[in-house]
Design a protein around this motif. Sequence first.
Motif: not given
Length: 194
Positions: A98-107, A116-124
């Motif tokens: 089983g893989a961990v769903d990226i959306d379940d990873i706490a940022e 925008e910077a917050t979203l970009q940081g989370r994406a990174r």
Amino acid sequence: MPYDAMNGESDEALLAAYAAGEQAAAGTLVQRLGPRAFGHAHRMLGDRAEAEDVAQEALLRLWRAAPGWREGEAKVSTWLYRVVSNLCIDRLRKRRGGAVDIDDIAEPADPAPGAEATLQGRARVGALQEALNALPARQRQAVVLRHLEGLSNPEIAGIMDLGVRAVESLTARGRKALEGLLAGRRAELGYDDD
């Protein structure tokens, strides 16, 4: 010994004090080593709840080992990293399919002021965690310990029970694999703008 007086003590001295009945020594060690154990477990597993469980289990094992601890054989922090790593590897083996769903990873909270910077940081962070999850467990462990935890190769060798050259090889292969996994995502993650 009062809690404040214990802050300057080495991890080894604090563990010996705990084994001798000083409960405040355990509190000092938990404050000092707990966040490091949790951080390492979280980066290895990508799951906050599992990382909390692993860090707690590793500290419990440290308390059980305290009475028989022999100073000079190993650093307490190195021993703890090794236990955390082994517990994480055991958990990764159990969930192999089983893989961990990226959306379940706490940022982690991003101190950047703009959305925008917050979203970009989370994406990174998400992309890095996704790429780390794609690595073989031993490569992931070596890369996390070296580049995210900042440990030296000899310390990592002690934790992973390998030679320094093997650690260097694992780290180099892991870095190269990460570069390959993330190479096509530079523009998407905003690195072309930096």
